[in-house]
Design a protein around this motif. Structure first.
Motif, mmCIF file in Angstrom:
data_model
loop_
_atom_site.group_PDB
_atom_site.id
_atom_site.type_symbol
_atom_site.label_atom_id
_atom_site.label_comp_id
_atom_site.label_asym_id
_atom_site.label_seq_id
_atom_site.Cartn_x
_atom_site.Cartn_y
_atom_site.Cartn_z
ATOM 1 N N MET A 37 0.843 -1.199 0.000
ATOM 2 C CA MET A 37 0.000 0.000 0.000
ATOM 3 C C MET A 37 0.877 1.248 0.000
ATOM 4 N N LEU A 38 2.070 1.110 0.595
ATOM 5 C CA LEU A 38 3.025 2.213 0.665
ATOM 6 C C LEU A 38 4.073 2.129 -0.449
ATOM 7 N N ALA A 39 3.792 1.302 -1.469
ATOM 8 C CA ALA A 39 4.651 1.183 -2.657
ATOM 9 C C ALA A 39 6.060 0.711 -2.325
ATOM 10 N N GLN A 40 6.201 -0.211 -1.356
ATOM 11 C CA GLN A 40 7.516 -0.719 -0.978
ATOM 12 C C GLN A 40 7.925 -1.970 -1.754
ATOM 13 N N GLU A 41 7.030 -2.494 -2.568
ATOM 14 C CA GLU A 41 7.321 -3.653 -3.417
ATOM 15 C C GLU A 41 7.833 -4.854 -2.618
ATOM 16 N N ALA A 42 7.153 -5.152 -1.529
ATOM 17 C CA ALA A 42 7.479 -6.332 -0.726
ATOM 18 C C ALA A 42 6.793 -7.555 -1.332
ATOM 19 N N GLU A 43 7.370 -8.746 -1.080
ATOM 20 C CA GLU A 43 6.801 -9.983 -1.601
ATOM 21 C C GLU A 43 6.667 -11.018 -0.486
ATOM 22 N N MET A 44 5.691 -11.902 -0.625
ATOM 23 C CA MET A 44 5.510 -12.994 0.320
ATOM 24 C C MET A 44 6.613 -14.024 0.142
ATOM 25 N N SER A 45 7.328 -14.323 1.210
ATOM 26 C CA SER A 45 8.413 -15.310 1.104
ATOM 27 C C SER A 45 8.507 -16.209 2.323
ATOM 28 N N THR A 46 7.575 -16.093 3.253
ATOM 29 C CA THR A 46 7.677 -16.836 4.512
ATOM 30 C C THR A 46 7.389 -18.324 4.315
ATOM 31 N N VAL A 47 7.958 -19.150 5.184
ATOM 32 C CA VAL A 47 7.703 -20.592 5.187
ATOM 33 C C VAL A 47 6.535 -20.868 6.133
ATOM 34 N N PRO A 48 5.488 -21.539 5.685
ATOM 35 C CA PRO A 48 4.341 -21.821 6.559
ATOM 36 C C PRO A 48 4.765 -22.577 7.816
ATOM 37 N N TYR A 49 4.139 -22.216 8.938
ATOM 38 C CA TYR A 49 4.501 -22.812 10.231
ATOM 39 C C TYR A 49 3.246 -22.846 11.096
ATOM 40 N N LEU A 50 2.975 -23.975 11.711
ATOM 41 C CA LEU A 50 1.827 -24.045 12.627
ATOM 42 C C LEU A 50 2.146 -24.978 13.775
#
Length: 593
Positions: free
Chosen positions: A495-508
């Motif tokens: 939303m703030l134009a930082q161009e972040a991407e999802m890269s996390t490893v799922p964990y539960l």
């Protein structure tokens, strides 16, 4: 080898912690800092610690005995494998590992050493990651960061200095901007509107403030409560809303995050950037996050309208279930995580607990046949009765209230309360005419930046499908608490134009009968399960493979291996099936093939 803690002398601004460490002084350590453990370093007049002992690739906590009354000093008993030659100067990482292995405790609560990797530390229980130098939260779950302490080495001792207040606090909230344009009542426009006040929505709002965003933010939720920890409902049915709250009222007031409770959005107009609520209230927005979560599936059998049949959605649902089940007969339909957590919790409350499931074993699709059977045996040993490979045909009532559950197998189960946990569907019906794309199952497809097909409209949480980076960008839906946190942050950053991407490893993780099961990765469609340890003793690690690749790992009483594997996967390294078949865990530390 020894250690000491000393209270500050008059005029000192902090407490001093020192730990003897063989080796010469390392000049580059002077003035360095490190982040405290998950719950912070605790000051106590009875201070105890113990060292981790290595056993292959697994580390376990060996608590010291009860500390005797007296001076605030404890002696550390080193494990042989932790000793280093006196001629080797400690590096920063080695010094931090040494400090981290000190186990601090009050009462009987012991802390396990976390996983250190690539300049960050990962919690061995929940998978959250913190920057070693700053203590900042780098990966989820969680809302707060850790305190950091100054570290230096003088001769044979490692010194940590911190204020007494920091030692007593367990968490640190990041600096946040405050709203400079608060609304007067419910004004008709906002800069950011967030539909859904679960983990994704709350983290999005907090991230915006942490990044300096000072315009209006509005969170709206169907719930009557401020954002709370919904996954805890099935683990602790007695919990009250105030015990589950993620933030107090004062927090939202202080940072100008407005929360509209019992507010149902019925229409989204993306062309005019406007939403309409059920009560007719209209709100315009500049940026929109859709995080509506999911709705539990219900039974469609005869008698589904009788009283005392529940899905778990709110604290009130959970509280009523445990109240009605106390000393009576409870039936749980569904042997997934929610159903099994409810069944485990009710065993000490209800007269009887029965579980009805269509599959052969609990967790079969998620954890496999062998692990599922081992967990099923644990439940049977705790007097839970299973009715497998069948489903509910009818719910029978007496005076309008549930009395019996009739199964397609012709079995009839006495029941005073029934909990339905047979899955959920995305709560996206209000978007069908909005212009926001939905897939055939009702999920909202997004890209790596959590952006929908509509510019300025983002989505996160249980209702989305997104490309999973380390699985070749496969589009998946992962309704984990941790993933919702991560997606909320990425949405805010973009939303703030930082161009972040999802890269996390799922964990539960889940907890049943005092035993914790942890899981990392994405194992859907696995074709083999390689198990090390003993399933009978519930002390095992299971690797889920697809072809030649390990795609997920689960463990019980094998901490912190799941966090270690999560770090390997997060580094981008592929774990091969042959590496886990041998039983040699050296690949975890990068010493394998």
């Amino acid at each position: 080898m020894g250690g000491c803690f000393s209270k500050p002398k008059p005029g000192m601004d902090g407490e001093r912690t020192c730990y003897k460490n063989p080796g010469s002084t390392s000049p580059h350590l002077q003035g360095e800092s490190f982040a405290s453990g998950e719950a912070g370093l605790q000051w106590n007049s009875r201070l105890r610690w113990s060292f981790l002992r290595r056993s292959g690739a697994r580390r376990s906590c060996q608590p010291a005995g009860r500390a005797a009354p007296g001076p605030t000093r404890a002696m550390a008993q080193p494990a042989t494998s932790t000793l280093r030659s006196a001629c080797q100067p400690p590096t920063l990482t080695q010094a931090l590992r040494t400090v981290w292995r000190l186990q601090f405790a009050t009462s009987r609560t012991w802390r396990m050493a976390s996983v250190l990797s690539r300049g960050r530390v990962r919690c061995p229980w929940h998978g959250a990651c913190f920057n070693i130098s700053t203590g900042d939260l780098e990966d989820f779950p969680g809302l707060d960061s850790l305190h950091k302490f100054q570290v230096k080495i003088e001769k044979e001792k490692v010194y940590i200095r911190a204020s007494k207040q920091a030692l007593q606090l367990q968490r640190r909230t990041k600096m946040m901007a405050k709203c400079i344009s608060p609304s007067a009542g419910h004004s008709g426009s906002t800069n950011v509107l967030i539909v859904g006040a679960g983990a994704a929505g709350l983290v999005c709002a907090e991230t915006l403030r942490q990044e300096g965003f000072s315009d209006r933010i509005v969170l709206c939720t169907l719930d009557r409560h401020l954002p709370y920890d919904r996954p805890k409902l099935s683990k602790s049915l007695d919990a009250q809303p105030e015990q589950l709250a993620l933030r107090p009222k004062e927090f939202f007031r202080a940072y100008g995050i407005e929360v509209l409770t019992e507010a149902q959005v019925i229409t989204v107009d993306v062309r005019n950037k406007k939403v309409v609520f059920k009560d007719g209230f209209k709100l315009e927005y500049s940026k929109l996050l859709l995080a509506p979560g999911s709705s539990p599936k219900t039974l469609s059998c005869k008698g589904k309208e009788v009283e005392n049949v529940f899905t778990i959605r709110t604290p009130e649902d959970a509280n009523r279930i445990v109240r009605l089940a106390r000393g009576r007969n409870a039936v749980v339909v569904g042997a997934g995580f929610l159903g099994m957590e409810v069944a485990a919790y009710l065993t000490e409350k209800a007269h009887s607990v029965s579980v009805v499931e269509l599959e052969e074993t609990p967790f079969r699709k998620f954890l496999g046949e062998r692990v599922g059977r081992a967990l099923m045996k644990m439940f049977e040993n705790n007097h839970v009765k299973f009715y497998m490979q069948t489903e509910v045909l009818e719910l029978r009532a007496q005076e309008g209230k549930l009395k019996e559950v009739v199964l397609k197998s012709s079995k009839v189960i006495r029941a005073d309360v029934c909990v339905v946990g047979i899955g959920a569907v995305p709560a996206t019906g209000f978007l069908r005419q909005s212009g926001v794309t939905l897939d055939s199952r009702g999920f909202i497809p997004v890209n790596k930046m959590m952006q929908t097909n509509v510019p300025g409209v983002f989505a996160a949480g249980d209702a989305v499908t997104f490309p999973l980076a380390w699985r070749n960008n496969r589009k998946v839906n992962i309704p984990h608490w941790q993933m919702a946190h991560a997606q909320g942050r990425v949405a805010a950053q973009n939303m703030l134009a930082q161009e972040a991407e999802m890269s996390t490893v799922p964990y539960l993780w889940t907890a049943m009968f005092g035993k914790s099961l942890r899981y990392a990765g994405y194992g859907e469609g696995f074709d083999d399960v390689i198990i090390q340890g003993g399933l009978e003793e519930l002390k095992f690690v299971a690797f889920y493979t697809k072809g030649d690749e390990v795609t997920a790992v689960a463990s019980m009483n094998y901490d912190p291996i799941v966090s270690k594997v999560a770090e390997v996967l997060a580094s981008g390294r592929t774990i091969r099936k042959r590496e886990v078949e041998t039983g040699d865990m050296s690949w975890i530390t990068g010493k394998g093939s």
